[in-house]
Scaffold this motif. Structure first.
Motif, PDB file in Angstrom:
ATOM      1  N   TYR A   1     -12.322  -7.398 -24.451  1.00 42.86           N
ATOM      2  CA  TYR A   1     -11.537  -6.497 -23.605  1.00 42.86           C
ATOM      3  C   TYR A   1     -11.581  -6.993 -22.154  1.00 42.86           C
ATOM      4  N   PRO A   2     -10.982  -8.144 -21.857  1.00 43.64           N
ATOM      5  CA  PRO A   2     -10.978  -8.625 -20.471  1.00 43.64           C
ATOM      6  C   PRO A   2     -10.244  -7.645 -19.567  1.00 43.64           C
ATOM      7  N   GLU A   3     -10.771  -7.452 -18.373  1.00 37.02           N
ATOM      8  CA  GLU A   3     -10.241  -6.437 -17.459  1.00 37.02           C
ATOM      9  C   GLU A   3      -8.760  -6.638 -17.160  1.00 37.02           C
ATOM     10  N   ASP A   4      -8.333  -7.884 -17.021  1.00 41.76           N
ATOM     11  CA  ASP A   4      -6.946  -8.131 -16.638  1.00 41.76           C
ATOM     12  C   ASP A   4      -5.960  -7.943 -17.782  1.00 41.76           C
ATOM     13  N   ALA A   5      -6.468  -7.656 -18.990  1.00 40.25           N
ATOM     14  CA  ALA A   5      -5.569  -7.475 -20.137  1.00 40.25           C
ATOM     15  C   ALA A   5      -5.762  -6.129 -20.827  1.00 40.25           C
ATOM     16  N   LEU A   6      -6.533  -5.220 -20.202  1.00 39.05           N
ATOM     17  CA  LEU A   6      -6.859  -3.951 -20.852  1.00 39.05           C
ATOM     18  C   LEU A   6      -5.614  -3.153 -21.244  1.00 39.05           C
ATOM     19  N   ALA A   7      -4.660  -3.042 -20.338  1.00 37.22           N
ATOM     20  CA  ALA A   7      -3.462  -2.246 -20.625  1.00 37.22           C
ATOM     21  C   ALA A   7      -2.698  -2.825 -21.804  1.00 37.22           C
ATOM     22  N   ASP A   8      -2.567  -4.148 -21.844  1.00 34.78           N
ATOM     23  CA  ASP A   8      -1.847  -4.782 -22.949  1.00 34.78           C
ATOM     24  C   ASP A   8      -2.598  -4.626 -24.265  1.00 34.78           C
ATOM     25  N   ILE A   9      -3.912  -4.747 -24.224  1.00 31.11           N
ATOM     26  CA  ILE A   9      -4.703  -4.580 -25.446  1.00 31.11           C
ATOM     27  C   ILE A   9      -4.561  -3.163 -25.988  1.00 31.11           C
ATOM     28  N   GLU A  10      -4.665  -2.191 -25.107  1.00 27.82           N
ATOM     29  CA  GLU A  10      -4.530  -0.796 -25.543  1.00 27.82           C
ATOM     30  C   GLU A  10      -3.134  -0.513 -26.077  1.00 27.82           C
ATOM     31  N   ALA A  11      -2.113  -1.146 -25.509  1.00 31.01           N
ATOM     32  CA  ALA A  11      -0.752  -0.976 -26.012  1.00 31.01           C
ATOM     33  C   ALA A  11      -0.637  -1.531 -27.426  1.00 31.01           C
ATOM     34  N   VAL A  12      -1.244  -2.689 -27.677  1.00 25.46           N
ATOM     35  CA  VAL A  12      -1.210  -3.280 -29.018  1.00 25.46           C
ATOM     36  C   VAL A  12      -1.989  -2.412 -30.002  1.00 25.46           C
ATOM     37  N   GLU A  13      -3.123  -1.891 -29.569  1.00 28.13           N
ATOM     38  CA  GLU A  13      -3.905  -1.019 -30.455  1.00 28.13           C
ATOM     39  C   GLU A  13      -3.110   0.231 -30.838  1.00 28.13           C
TER      40      GLU A  13
ATOM     41  N   THR B   1      -8.473 -11.771 -28.251  1.00 27.82           N
ATOM     42  CA  THR B   1      -8.928 -10.493 -27.699  1.00 27.82           C
ATOM     43  C   THR B   1      -9.012  -9.459 -28.817  1.00 27.82           C
ATOM     44  N   ALA B   2      -9.410  -8.247 -28.439  1.00 27.32           N
ATOM     45  CA  ALA B   2      -9.460  -7.145 -29.399  1.00 27.32           C
ATOM     46  C   ALA B   2      -8.089  -6.843 -29.982  1.00 27.32           C
ATOM     47  N   ALA B   3      -7.022  -7.238 -29.294  1.00 29.56           N
ATOM     48  CA  ALA B   3      -5.670  -7.034 -29.828  1.00 29.56           C
ATOM     49  C   ALA B   3      -5.481  -7.808 -31.124  1.00 29.56           C
ATOM     50  N   ASP B   4      -6.036  -9.014 -31.202  1.00 32.47           N
ATOM     51  CA  ASP B   4      -5.930  -9.810 -32.422  1.00 32.47           C
ATOM     52  C   ASP B   4      -6.686  -9.157 -33.570  1.00 32.47           C
ATOM     53  N   ILE B   5      -7.846  -8.570 -33.265  1.00 34.03           N
ATOM     54  CA  ILE B   5      -8.614  -7.879 -34.304  1.00 34.03           C
ATOM     55  C   ILE B   5      -7.810  -6.702 -34.849  1.00 34.03           C
ATOM     56  N   ALA B   6      -7.218  -5.910 -33.948  1.00 30.50           N
ATOM     57  CA  ALA B   6      -6.447  -4.738 -34.369  1.00 30.50           C
ATOM     58  C   ALA B   6      -5.269  -5.141 -35.245  1.00 30.50           C
ATOM     59  N   VAL B   7      -4.547  -6.181 -34.842  1.00 30.73           N
ATOM     60  CA  VAL B   7      -3.392  -6.629 -35.622  1.00 30.73           C
ATOM     61  C   VAL B   7      -3.840  -7.138 -36.984  1.00 30.73           C
ATOM     62  N   TRP B   8      -4.896  -7.935 -37.008  1.00 31.82           N
ATOM     63  CA  TRP B   8      -5.362  -8.500 -38.275  1.00 31.82           C
ATOM     64  C   TRP B   8      -5.787  -7.417 -39.254  1.00 31.82           C
ATOM     65  N   VAL B   9      -6.557  -6.442 -38.801  1.00 26.61           N
ATOM     66  CA  VAL B   9      -7.008  -5.367 -39.695  1.00 26.61           C
ATOM     67  C   VAL B   9      -5.818  -4.550 -40.196  1.00 26.61           C
ATOM     68  N   SER B  10      -4.841  -4.290 -39.334  1.00 26.09           N
ATOM     69  CA  SER B  10      -3.658  -3.545 -39.768  1.00 26.09           C
ATOM     70  C   SER B  10      -2.871  -4.319 -40.820  1.00 26.09           C
TER      71      SER B  10
END
Length: 308
Positions: free
Chosen positions: A151-163, A217-226
């Motif tokens: 969860y890098p600080e500069d990408a938090l909003a994008d990660i949360e949007a993907v989640e 990032t955590a966005a990749d984890i969320a997409v993969w599990v889905s």
């Protein structure tokens, strides 16, 4: 609610279990019963101390699988050990018997099911949190120094949007589309939302090797599990035409294949456990698409497929 409060069994059951099978109507979310956080200030009570905390999870559960992948990527085997639970809970109430003492110590006169995932405090013998997103963020923030942040600080909003896209546009939409006896119009709306979301995720992969460009990032984890859930669970309740349209996102599924070949991802993929968990929870009929599988997950997880 703090970890010391006494939650109701209904609130815990709704908050700590993963989404039901595609044949069960989606219910409104209930705030998790235990929402303690790890931090360095005295107010939290839970200091970031190595080997104080322990994860309890089942990789057959989507939330458990996300945490297992993150735990491996962060290299936390020694800092925060993980206890892996059976795919299908062994308690008569749908909970895990191994977690019963922890729940009873954390909530006075607790009578509900002891569900996973759980972050426990080994020093106090109590539950810190049952809320998977908080657990994942705390592990990344406090126990991941020296490794690339999920969860890098500069990408938090994008990660949360993907989640959110994964939770609402993939998981919940596929669930609604496959619900037995669903209104045809509602089914069509759910499928439209699902296809639109997959298209959005496909476009996000156009800019680099990962969902958010050139870093994992955590966005990749969320997409993969889905995608794992979509192909191994939800597809059983969608017709072949819908599954074929789902498969028509080449970058998305190529990304899933690449991640599955990574030990931190594919090493936690319990296909038999996912199937047994689905059979134990599902009370609907399978659709015509049940025999259609988009990926050979087992082959990629065992590195048997060359994805060049």
């Amino acid at each position: 609610m703090s970890a010391s409060a006494a939650p109701t069994s209904a609130s815990i059951a709704a908050s700590t279990s993963a989404p039901a099978s595609a044949q069960t109507p989606v219910r409104a979310a209930v705030p998790p019963a235990f929402r303690g956080r790890i931090g360095r200030d005295a107010r939290s009570g839970h200091y970031a101390v190595p080997r104080r905390y322990r994860l309890y999870l089942s990789t057959a559960c989507p939330n458990g699988l996300r945490l297992a992948v993150a735990h491996s990527l962060l290299g936390l085997d020694e800092v925060c050990p993980a206890t892996f639970l059976p795919a299908v809970p062994d308690g008569p109430d749908g909970g895990h018997s191994a977690l019963r003492p922890l729940y009873e110590a954390s909530a006075h006169r607790y009578t509900g099911p002891a569900l996973a995932p759980v972050l426990g405090d080994d020093w106090l013998g109590r539950i810190v949190s049952t809320h998977a997103p908080d657990i994942l963020r705390d592990l990344d923030r406090w126990f991941g120094p020296g490794r690339p942040a999920l969860y890098p600080e500069d990408a938090l909003a994008d990660i949360e949007a993907v989640e959110r896209l994964c939770a609402q546009g993939v998981d919940e939409a596929a669930q609604r589309a496959g619900t037995a006896g669903a209104d045809p119009a509602e089914r069509d709306r759910a499928l439209t939302e699902l296809f639109d979301t997959l298209g959005e995720l496909e476009r996000r992969l156009d800019g680099g090797g990962h969902v958010l460009g050139d870093r994992l990032t955590a966005a990749d984890i969320a997409v993969w599990v889905s995608l794992v859930q979509l192909d191994t669970v939800h597809s059983h309740h969608l017709d072949a035409a819908a599954v074929q349209r789902i498969a028509g996102h080449p970058r998305l599924w190529a990304h899933a294949r690449r991640l599955t070949a990574c030990p931190s991802f594919g090493g936690h993929l319990d296909l038999d456990g996912i199937a047994r968990r689905h059979r134990a929870r599902c009370r609907g009929l399978e659709a015509a698409g049940a025999a259609v599988r988009i990926l050979d997950w087992a082959a990629y997880a065992s590195h048997q497929v060359d994805d060049r």
